[in-house]
Design a protein around this motif. Structure first.
Motif, PDB file in Angstrom:
ATOM      1  N   MET A   1     -32.285 -53.999 -21.720  1.00 32.86           N
ATOM      2  CA  MET A   1     -31.580 -52.839 -20.986  1.00 32.86           C
ATOM      3  C   MET A   1     -32.513 -52.509 -19.562  1.00 32.86           C
ATOM      4  N   THR A   2     -33.831 -52.616 -19.950  1.00 35.00           N
ATOM      5  CA  THR A   2     -34.884 -52.096 -18.811  1.00 35.00           C
ATOM      6  C   THR A   2     -34.874 -53.246 -17.809  1.00 35.00           C
ATOM      7  N   MET A   3     -35.149 -54.461 -18.233  1.00 38.61           N
ATOM      8  CA  MET A   3     -35.229 -55.358 -17.300  1.00 38.61           C
ATOM      9  C   MET A   3     -34.109 -56.001 -16.479  1.00 38.61           C
ATOM     10  N   SER A   4     -33.030 -56.129 -17.113  1.00 41.25           N
ATOM     11  CA  SER A   4     -31.722 -56.514 -16.343  1.00 41.25           C
ATOM     12  C   SER A   4     -31.283 -55.635 -15.142  1.00 41.25           C
ATOM     13  N   ILE A   5     -31.558 -54.214 -15.357  1.00 35.96           N
ATOM     14  CA  ILE A   5     -31.208 -53.224 -14.218  1.00 35.96           C
ATOM     15  C   ILE A   5     -32.263 -53.247 -13.280  1.00 35.96           C
ATOM     16  N   THR A   6     -33.501 -53.726 -13.669  1.00 34.04           N
ATOM     17  CA  THR A   6     -34.681 -53.805 -12.653  1.00 34.04           C
ATOM     18  C   THR A   6     -34.345 -54.972 -11.514  1.00 34.04           C
ATOM     19  N   ILE A   7     -34.273 -56.134 -12.273  1.00 35.86           N
ATOM     20  CA  ILE A   7     -33.878 -57.014 -11.650  1.00 35.86           C
ATOM     21  C   ILE A   7     -32.767 -57.300 -10.838  1.00 35.86           C
ATOM     22  N   TYR A   8     -31.779 -56.601 -11.322  1.00 36.12           N
ATOM     23  CA  TYR A   8     -30.326 -56.667 -10.577  1.00 36.12           C
ATOM     24  C   TYR A   8     -30.752 -55.811  -9.315  1.00 36.12           C
ATOM     25  N   GLN A   9     -31.290 -54.608  -9.581  1.00 36.85           N
ATOM     26  CA  GLN A   9     -31.649 -53.858  -8.380  1.00 36.85           C
ATOM     27  C   GLN A   9     -32.576 -54.546  -7.210  1.00 36.85           C
TER      28      GLN A   9
ATOM     29  N   PHE B   1     -39.713 -59.107 -26.691  1.00 34.34           N
ATOM     30  CA  PHE B   1     -39.851 -59.103 -25.162  1.00 34.34           C
ATOM     31  C   PHE B   1     -39.269 -60.585 -24.549  1.00 34.34           C
ATOM     32  N   SER B   2     -39.587 -61.695 -25.217  1.00 37.68           N
ATOM     33  CA  SER B   2     -39.212 -63.010 -24.697  1.00 37.68           C
ATOM     34  C   SER B   2     -37.682 -63.104 -24.779  1.00 37.68           C
ATOM     35  N   LEU B   3     -37.025 -62.571 -25.777  1.00 35.95           N
ATOM     36  CA  LEU B   3     -35.372 -62.585 -25.984  1.00 35.95           C
ATOM     37  C   LEU B   3     -34.954 -61.540 -24.741  1.00 35.95           C
ATOM     38  N   GLY B   4     -35.702 -60.545 -24.704  1.00 32.66           N
ATOM     39  CA  GLY B   4     -35.118 -59.690 -23.597  1.00 32.66           C
ATOM     40  C   GLY B   4     -35.224 -60.233 -22.035  1.00 32.66           C
ATOM     41  N   PHE B   5     -36.182 -60.879 -21.840  1.00 34.80           N
ATOM     42  CA  PHE B   5     -36.481 -61.326 -20.635  1.00 34.80           C
ATOM     43  C   PHE B   5     -35.917 -62.854 -20.409  1.00 34.80           C
ATOM     44  N   VAL B   6     -35.402 -63.548 -21.420  1.00 33.08           N
ATOM     45  CA  VAL B   6     -34.532 -64.887 -21.201  1.00 33.08           C
ATOM     46  C   VAL B   6     -33.072 -64.388 -21.260  1.00 33.08           C
ATOM     47  N   THR B   7     -32.834 -63.338 -21.779  1.00 30.68           N
ATOM     48  CA  THR B   7     -31.474 -62.713 -21.568  1.00 30.68           C
ATOM     49  C   THR B   7     -31.057 -61.948 -20.234  1.00 30.68           C
ATOM     50  N   SER B   8     -31.870 -61.324 -19.885  1.00 30.04           N
ATOM     51  CA  SER B   8     -31.874 -60.253 -18.684  1.00 30.04           C
ATOM     52  C   SER B   8     -31.822 -61.045 -17.411  1.00 30.04           C
ATOM     53  N   LEU B   9     -32.611 -62.155 -17.289  1.00 31.15           N
ATOM     54  CA  LEU B   9     -32.845 -62.752 -16.028  1.00 31.15           C
ATOM     55  C   LEU B   9     -31.070 -63.311 -15.555  1.00 31.15           C
ATOM     56  N   PRO B  10     -30.376 -64.237 -16.464  1.00 33.96           N
ATOM     57  CA  PRO B  10     -29.145 -64.693 -15.977  1.00 33.96           C
ATOM     58  C   PRO B  10     -28.303 -63.381 -15.836  1.00 33.96           C
ATOM     59  N   ILE B  11     -28.346 -62.383 -16.688  1.00 29.58           N
ATOM     60  CA  ILE B  11     -27.412 -61.264 -16.556  1.00 29.58           C
ATOM     61  C   ILE B  11     -27.491 -60.723 -15.316  1.00 29.58           C
ATOM     62  N   ALA B  12     -28.817 -60.232 -14.867  1.00 25.92           N
ATOM     63  CA  ALA B  12     -28.928 -59.694 -13.635  1.00 25.92           C
ATOM     64  C   ALA B  12     -28.477 -60.309 -12.603  1.00 25.92           C
ATOM     65  N   PHE B  13     -28.508 -61.847 -12.589  1.00 26.08           N
ATOM     66  CA  PHE B  13     -28.193 -62.670 -11.366  1.00 26.08           C
ATOM     67  C   PHE B  13     -26.558 -62.732 -11.286  1.00 26.08           C
TER      68      PHE B  13
END
Length: 266
Positions: free
Chosen positions: A147-155, A83-95
């Motif tokens: 996959m889940t967090m990046s799309i949610t933050i992006y939206q 989860f930590s890896l997912g959060f750390v990577t999804s945040l910048p990708i979403a922005f």
């Protein structure tokens, strides 16, 4: 005097709400135990849903075998790391996807494509690539949460009111001010939502993740107990997984109250 009376009324309302919430929780638990008992005595379901006494005995059996705490530790490590890896990577990708159209055009279709594939589908590929153990399990959970967090933050970023940004620019705000004073506060509720969904994805992926040759873990133990038809132990581990999920939800709720106290809620 009116102000004090209003405060007393608000405090009484809060106390009544807390009491009502506790009553409804007790009613919910009572109904759940009743349904569980009925399943435990049903002709078809009694083997699959042993009642609480057998489940409690299963805890003792797992402790005697020396695997219960090892399984909990192993699963929590995989969930937290993935989860930590997912959060750390999804945040910048979403922005980046929200800020730069080319990045969004390239990445979004592939993220939507991969996140619709069940984790069990590519779990064997990860075992072939990284071998057995915790590494493929952590990577599988990372993929699911990312996959889940990046799309949610992006939206969430895309749904920010553009009028606020335009008004800030008219008033002379710099890109830095817009980012930290408008975008970041506005996107916090969506990040919290992404965290909730990410934790859910991590836990639901755990069974698939620990089928990748893990030596310990809740998912691995459930699979092992199913092979020997020990339904009491299986149910105990399933309930344990649900309890861990509830604890994580409560932690998320606490963080949300700290970060979004300004937000009006129903």
């Amino acid at each position: 005097m009116k102000i004090f009376a209003l405060e007393d009324e608000m405090n009484n309302h809060k106390k009544k709400k807390v009491i009502n919430d506790k009553v409804w929780i007790l009613i919910s638990i009572a109904i759940a135990f009743l349904v569980w008992y009925l399943l435990s005595i049903g002709e078809v379901t009694q083997r699959s849903f042993p009642f609480i006494d057998k489940v409690v005995n299963a805890i003792g059996k797992m402790v005697e075998r020396g695997v219960l705490f090892q399984d909990i530790k192993s699963s929590l490590l995989c969930v937290v790391a993935g989860f930590s890896l997912g959060f750390v990577t999804s945040l910048p990708i979403a922005f980046l996807m929200a800020w730069y159209k080319p990045v969004q055009k390239i990445l979004e279709p592939w993220i939507n494509f991969i996140r619709n594939i069940p984790a069990l589908g590519y779990a064997p590929l990860l075992v072939i690539t990284f071998g057995v153990g915790k590494k493929p399990a952590i990577i599988l959970i990372w993929i699911a949460t990312f996959m889940t967090m990046s799309i949610t933050i992006y939206q969430g970023i895309k749904n920010i009111d553009v009028t606020l940004i335009k008004a800030a620019r008219v008033l002379g705000a710099s890109d830095k001010d817009i980012f930290f004073k408008i975008i970041c506060p506005a996107v916090v509720p969506f990040i919290i939502t992404a965290v909730r969904l990410g934790l859910s994805a991590a836990l639901t992926t755990l069974l698939a993740a620990e089928s990748t040759g893990a030596q310990a873990g809740i998912g691995m133990r459930i699979r092992s107990l199913s092979n020997s038809f020990e339904s009491d132990g299986m149910l105990m581990y399933i309930i344990l997984l649900g309890i861990i999920g509830l604890i994580l939800v409560k932690i998320t709720d606490f963080i949300e109250r700290r970060l979004t106290g300004w937000q009006e809620k129903i």
